[in-house]
Design a protein around this motif. Structure first.
Motif, PDB file in Angstrom:
ATOM      1  N   SER A 238       0.794  -1.213   0.000  1.00 17.30           N
ATOM      2  CA  SER A 238       0.000   0.000   0.000  1.00 17.30           C
ATOM      3  C   SER A 238       0.829   1.265   0.000  1.00 17.30           C
ATOM      4  N   GLU A 239       2.075   1.173   0.407  1.00 15.49           N
ATOM      5  CA  GLU A 239       2.911   2.365   0.470  1.00 15.49           C
ATOM      6  C   GLU A 239       4.358   1.948   0.655  1.00 15.49           C
ATOM      7  N   GLY A 240       5.250   2.860   0.409  1.00 17.42           N
ATOM      8  CA  GLY A 240       6.643   2.655   0.784  1.00 17.42           C
ATOM      9  C   GLY A 240       7.513   1.920  -0.208  1.00 17.42           C
ATOM     10  N   ALA A 241       6.998   1.416  -1.295  1.00 13.08           N
ATOM     11  CA  ALA A 241       7.846   0.690  -2.232  1.00 13.08           C
ATOM     12  C   ALA A 241       8.407   1.653  -3.264  1.00 13.08           C
TER      13      ALA A 241
ATOM     14  N   ASP B 235      10.037  -8.014   2.195  1.00 11.65           N
ATOM     15  CA  ASP B 235      11.373  -7.957   1.616  1.00 11.65           C
ATOM     16  C   ASP B 235      11.269  -7.997   0.087  1.00 11.65           C
ATOM     17  N   LEU B 236      11.963  -7.103  -0.582  1.00 12.64           N
ATOM     18  CA  LEU B 236      11.928  -7.043  -2.047  1.00 12.64           C
ATOM     19  C   LEU B 236      13.198  -7.582  -2.702  1.00 12.64           C
TER      20      LEU B 236
ATOM     21  N   SER C 159       9.484  -8.925  -6.516  1.00 17.33           N
ATOM     22  CA  SER C 159       9.081  -7.537  -6.719  1.00 17.33           C
ATOM     23  C   SER C 159       7.682  -7.342  -6.134  1.00 17.33           C
ATOM     24  N   VAL C 160       7.249  -6.096  -6.082  1.00 18.07           N
ATOM     25  CA  VAL C 160       5.895  -5.788  -5.636  1.00 18.07           C
ATOM     26  C   VAL C 160       4.885  -6.533  -6.507  1.00 18.07           C
TER      27      VAL C 160
ATOM     28  N   THR D 113      12.378 -14.233   1.044  1.00 13.38           N
ATOM     29  CA  THR D 113      13.710 -14.056   0.481  1.00 13.38           C
ATOM     30  C   THR D 113      14.014 -15.337  -0.287  1.00 13.38           C
ATOM     31  N   ASP D 114      15.133 -15.414  -0.931  1.00 10.11           N
ATOM     32  CA  ASP D 114      15.465 -16.583  -1.747  1.00 10.11           C
ATOM     33  C   ASP D 114      15.340 -17.862  -0.922  1.00 10.11           C
TER      34      ASP D 114
END
Length: 146
Positions: free
Chosen positions: A7-10, A33-34, A38-39, A68-69
């Motif tokens: 919703s925000e911050g990316a 975590d990106l 991705s988003v 994460t991976d």
């Protein structure tokens, strides 16, 4: 109802995104975590997970909260969803990757969700929130235009 996963911050240069889950009156904000997804990959995963829970009256599914991976990780953070008729119970959980009998498939995370429990191994009630299948469907249709 479950809010948009991001919703925000990316931003393209950030390594985390601020996300929010809302189930009825319960709302929690958390970081996703990106570094692995991705988003858009989180959004696609959530859409698939919501379809999984929507189209079966006894389905189990989960929304990945942060990944994460899997090849280099110990766990995946998720929101398991358990359907019983029109009622959907949502919990917060971790999938411990070293406890799985097979390699984790991020495209079908619901395969690794444990059966629903209402109390933990110490006898404490597990926190969970309730929504309905119709609210999940309405959200999915409005969020993804499907």
């Amino acid at each position: 109802m479950i809010d948009d996963p991001v919703s925000e911050g990316a931003t393209p240069s950030s390594s985390d995104a601020v996300a929010r889950i809302r189930v009825g009156s319960f709302t929690e904000t958390f970081l996703m975590d990106l570094s692995f997804w991705s988003v858009d990959e989180y959004r696609r995963s959530w859409e698939s997970a919501l379809r999984e829970i929507e189209f079966s009256e006894t389905a189990t599914s989960c929304l990945i909260a942060s990944i994460t991976d899997p090849e280099a990780s110990n766990f995946i953070s998720c929101w398991p969803m358990y359907r019983d008729g029109d009622v959907i119970h949502v919990q917060n959980s971790l999938i411990f990757l070293d406890e799985l009998d097979e390699r984790f498939d991020p495209q079908e995370p619901w395969r690794y969700v444990q059966p629903r429990c209402e109390v933990d191994e110490d006898g404490n009630r597990i926190s969970e929130w309730v929504t309905s299948a119709s609210e999940v469907r309405q959200f999915r249709e409005s969020a993804w235009g499907l």
